[in-house]
Design a protein around this motif. Structure first.
Motif, short mmCIF file in Angstrom:
data_model
loop_
_atom_site.label_atom_id
_atom_site.label_comp_id
_atom_site.label_asym_id
_atom_site.label_seq_id
_atom_site.Cartn_x
_atom_site.Cartn_y
_atom_site.Cartn_z
N THR A 79 0.61 -1.64 0.58
CA THR A 79 -0.26 -0.02 0.17
C THR A 79 0.69 1.18 0.22
O THR A 79 0.51 2.54 0.78
N GLY A 80 1.73 1.63 -0.08
CA GLY A 80 3.09 2.01 0.25
C GLY A 80 3.35 3.23 -0.89
O GLY A 80 3.07 2.29 -2.11
N ASP A 81 3.51 4.84 -1.05
CA ASP A 81 3.89 4.99 -2.03
C ASP A 81 5.52 4.13 -2.91
O ASP A 81 5.59 4.50 -4.22
N VAL A 82 6.25 4.10 -1.96
CA VAL A 82 7.23 3.43 -2.11
C VAL A 82 7.54 2.40 -1.72
O VAL A 82 7.24 2.09 -0.99
N PHE A 83 8.20 1.25 -2.14
CA PHE A 83 8.22 0.23 -1.72
C PHE A 83 9.53 -0.67 -1.71
O PHE A 83 10.61 -0.17 -2.81
N ILE A 84 10.64 -0.88 -1.08
CA ILE A 84 12.03 -1.45 -0.59
C ILE A 84 12.12 -2.57 -1.24
O ILE A 84 10.85 -3.82 -1.42
N CYS A 85 12.63 -3.22 -2.23
CA CYS A 85 12.96 -4.90 -2.85
C CYS A 85 14.12 -5.12 -1.77
O CYS A 85 15.35 -4.70 -2.27
N THR A 86 14.14 -6.16 -0.90
CA THR A 86 15.28 -6.68 -0.25
C THR A 86 14.97 -8.65 -0.41
O THR A 86 13.91 -9.21 -0.70
N ASP A 87 16.37 -9.24 -0.01
CA ASP A 87 15.66 -10.46 0.39
C ASP A 87 15.83 -11.02 1.65
O ASP A 87 16.19 -10.74 2.43
N ALA A 88 15.60 -12.72 2.17
CA ALA A 88 15.33 -12.91 3.29
C ALA A 88 16.86 -13.03 3.73
O ALA A 88 17.00 -13.20 4.91
N ASP A 89 18.17 -13.30 2.89
CA ASP A 89 19.52 -13.20 3.64
C ASP A 89 20.32 -11.62 4.18
O ASP A 89 21.23 -11.96 3.14
N THR A 90 19.14 -10.67 3.60
CA THR A 90 19.87 -9.45 3.64
C THR A 90 19.18 -8.68 4.81
O THR A 90 18.06 -8.88 5.69
N ILE A 91 19.98 -7.86 5.16
CA ILE A 91 20.23 -7.10 6.39
C ILE A 91 20.29 -6.09 6.68
O ILE A 91 21.75 -4.89 5.72
N LEU A 92 19.11 -5.13 6.66
CA LEU A 92 19.47 -3.38 5.75
C LEU A 92 19.87 -2.68 7.34
O LEU A 92 20.16 -3.07 8.34
N ASP A 93 21.18 -1.81 6.05
CA ASP A 93 21.43 -0.74 7.63
C ASP A 93 20.69 -0.08 8.02
O ASP A 93 19.16 0.21 8.03
N ARG A 94 20.85 0.56 10.05
CA ARG A 94 19.46 1.22 10.11
C ARG A 94 18.83 2.47 10.03
O ARG A 94 18.37 2.89 9.79
N ARG A 95 20.04 3.20 8.60
CA ARG A 95 19.58 4.16 8.13
C ARG A 95 19.13 4.36 6.34
O ARG A 95 18.37 5.05 5.91
N PHE A 96 18.75 2.83 6.36
CA PHE A 96 18.58 2.55 4.94
C PHE A 96 17.46 3.59 4.44
O PHE A 96 16.95 4.28 3.01
N VAL A 97 15.68 3.30 4.98
CA VAL A 97 15.16 4.06 4.87
C VAL A 97 14.68 4.98 4.77
O VAL A 97 14.27 5.80 4.07
N GLU A 98 15.41 5.54 6.36
CA GLU A 98 15.68 7.23 5.67
C GLU A 98 16.38 7.83 5.32
O GLU A 98 15.79 8.93 4.27
N ILE A 99 17.30 7.49 4.77
CA ILE A 99 18.10 7.82 3.17
C ILE A 99 17.71 7.62 2.06
O ILE A 99 17.68 8.63 0.76
N ILE A 100 16.25 6.54 1.65
CA ILE A 100 15.87 6.21 0.41
C ILE A 100 14.36 7.56 0.47
O ILE A 100 14.55 7.02 -0.46
N GLU A 101 13.73 7.30 1.57
CA GLU A 101 12.87 8.16 1.86
C GLU A 101 13.05 9.48 0.84
O GLU A 101 13.16 10.83 -0.06
N LYS A 102 14.51 10.15 1.33
CA LYS A 102 15.22 11.92 1.37
C LYS A 102 15.46 11.42 -0.01
O LYS A 102 15.27 12.33 -1.08
N ASP A 103 15.43 10.59 -0.62
CA ASP A 103 16.12 9.91 -2.59
C ASP A 103 14.57 10.68 -3.37
O ASP A 103 14.66 11.02 -4.48
N PHE A 104 13.77 10.34 -2.64
CA PHE A 104 12.77 9.82 -3.25
C PHE A 104 10.74 11.22 -2.99
O PHE A 104 10.22 11.22 -3.68
N ALA A 105 12.37 12.52 -2.15
CA ALA A 105 11.75 13.56 -2.25
C ALA A 105 11.62 14.13 -3.23
O ALA A 105 10.60 14.95 -3.72
N ASP A 106 12.36 13.98 -4.24
CA ASP A 106 12.57 14.85 -5.71
C ASP A 106 11.02 14.06 -6.25
O ASP A 106 11.32 12.12 -6.66
N PRO A 107 10.23 13.71 -6.44
CA PRO A 107 8.99 13.00 -7.28
C PRO A 107 9.46 12.98 -8.49
O PRO A 107 8.48 11.71 -10.03
#
Lengths: 337, 157
Positions: A79-107
């Motif tokens: 249901t999100g405006d943006v979705f992150i694709c990742t794998d079950a064998d992957t660990i996201l860095d603590r700031r991953f979503v925060e950084i991605i959000e800034k990039d998507f601030a540009d329409p």
């Protein structure tokens, strides 16, 4: 902006718990985490149930056999405006979503490619870490300058949901869905951002058999996508990048495989070239990615290069010359995260 | 991606370098340089292809040479081979050819060792032979004989 995370999982009992914990411990919490349990026969379902309401689980009774099928089913629940694709064998860095959000601030941003680091395990993962370092800090950085990223990795990609549904979607006709997404983005001239601060840590094959299987899938998928999207070559830069990846790759691979048979001295000279350049990158990986193991194991990299070259030629023959299209996905052996 | 120390490594490094320059002087070099870069890439790539092709041909040719010399060396000892080669241009006398043939062909494997045989050839004066192709033919035949003796196989003249 609502941000979702999409994780397909098939028999991922060894790694999914840590993956989900990393998603939940973000500095900017994702609004939704959708996990597609793709016919798992191990304890994956039990582990997912431990997370209760914090995640949304979509269960498929029988395994689909290809990651893109599970992703497609999962996307219909996003249901999100943006979705992150990742794998079950992957660990996201603590700031991953925060950084991605800034990039998507540009329409104008349609997709973001993150930076993949290999989790430390043995000499094979050290060599892979070196591969990632060179690929992402030299090649991909240069590609980003030219607005022609070669691939948005399946474990570290984020997409604007509406654009993805309208222009990209899932075709299930190649073994590397991430390359398929990326070429479609280029075809539609959509804006792609490469952010090296958006980091994920992924589990790479730690034994040779799994490694070779993974390379077979990647290279088979590479050739499949090249044929499928050959029409994206519309500008010199696209021709340049793709010819560097595929034609030069093929010529050097053949050389690497054939040279030792023709002349052992020429092969030794080629190996010497490798060992002349690799220490520079090994030091870079050691310092930037804090991977001291790369400094110890980089002399073994030519073994990996030889395997890569061999598999690249093998898949070229299978996919392009003999047209034996392979769509069978072999899951690498997992280790506990 | 496969990492090779090839043209793409240099080109990507150059692109990054150009990018750094762009950032500093705020002037877009990129678009003009991409087309030139592509042509340069093709040029470098073909040069590499030509170099490797030439190297292959040279290696192949030297391998053929090696085979000829190896045959002579295997036929006789180094000294005998050198002596034979040195004598090649001056062979003239048909009688000499017949003499050598007689010397060689009368030597029966059961009565002689390979070493005896080599000594016969070494002591023979090639300067009297007449046919230019004669020494090569004789050496080739001699090699067969020596090999035959060494393997202790039966053969007829």
């Amino acid at each position: 902006m609502r941000i979702s995370i999409l994780i397909p999982a098939h028999n991922e009992e060894k790694s999914i718990r840590r993956c989900l914990k990393s998603c939940l411990r973000q500095t900017r919490r994702p609004d939704e985490i959708v996990v597609v349990n793709d016919g798992s026969t191990d304890r994956t379902a039990k582990i997912l149930s431990d997370f209760g309401e914090r995640i949304k689980v979509v269960s498929i009774p029988n395994a689909t056999g290809n990651k893109s099928f599970a992703q497609e089913i999962g996307l219909s629940h996003i249901t999100g405006d943006v979705f992150i694709c990742t794998d079950a064998d992957t660990i996201l860095d603590r700031r991953f979503v925060e950084i991605i959000e800034k990039d998507f601030a540009d329409p104008k941003t349609a997709a973001v490619s993150g930076y993949v680091k290999s989790l430390k395990h043995n000499w094979l993962t050290a060599c892979r870490a070196l591969d990632y370092f060179i690929g992402q800090n030299l090649y991909k950085k240069a590609q980003s300058r030219l607005n022609f990223l070669f691939v948005v990795p399946g474990s570290a990609g984020a997409f604007r949901t509406k654009i993805f549904k309208k222009y990209i979607g899932f075709d299930h006709d190649t073994l590397t869905e991430d390359l398929d997404f990326t070429y479609k983005l280029h075809w539609h001239n959509l804006n792609l951002v490469y952010n090296r601060k958006a980091i994920v840590y992924t589990q790479d094959p730690s034994d040779l058999k799994s490694y070779i299987n993974q390379m077979r899938r990647w290279y088979a998928g590479g050739w499949q996508n090249l044929i499928k999207h050959i029409n994206i070559i519309r500008r010199p830069i696209q021709a340049l990048e793709l010819s560097m990846m595929y034609i030069e790759g093929l010529v050097f691979s053949v050389l690497l495989v054939v040279l030792p048979l023709i002349s052992i001295y020429t092969a030794a000279a080629f190996l010497f070239l490798y060992l002349l350049i690799l220490p520079i990158f090994a030091v870079g990986a050691g310092l930037k990615d804090k991977r001291t193991d790369v400094l110890f194991f980089f002399p073994l990299y030519p073994i990996i290069a030889f395997i890569n070259a061999w598999v690249f030629v093998e898949q070229f023959l299978k996919e392009i010359i003999f047209k034996k299209k392979n769509l069978v996905w072999i899951q690498p052996k997992r280790i506990n995260l | 991606m496969i990492f090779f120390p090839g043209p793409s490594l240099i080109i990507h490094l150059l692109i990054l370098l150009i990018g750094k320059v762009e950032d500093r002087i705020k002037f877009s070099l990129k678009d003009k340089l991409i087309s030139v870069g592509f042509l340069a890439y093709l040029f470098v790539f073909f040069i590499i292809a030509i170099v490797f092709l030439s190297a292959y041909i040279l290696i192949n040719e030297s391998f053929k040479h090696e085979t000829t010399f190896t045959l002579i060396r295997r036929t006789l000892s180094d000294n005998v081979a050198l002596a034979a080669v040195e004598k090649l241009p001056s062979e003239k006398n048909k009688q000499g050819q017949l003499c050598l043939r007689t010397e060689i062909f009368t030597l029966k494997p059961e009565n002689a060792t390979a070493n005896d045989f080599e000594m016969k050839i070494f002591n023979f004066d090639f300067s009297d032979s007449s046919s230019k192709s004669f020494p090569a033919k004789i050496l080739s035949r001699a090699w067969q004989l020596i090999e035959g003796i060494r393997r202790e196989k039966e053969f007829s003249f």
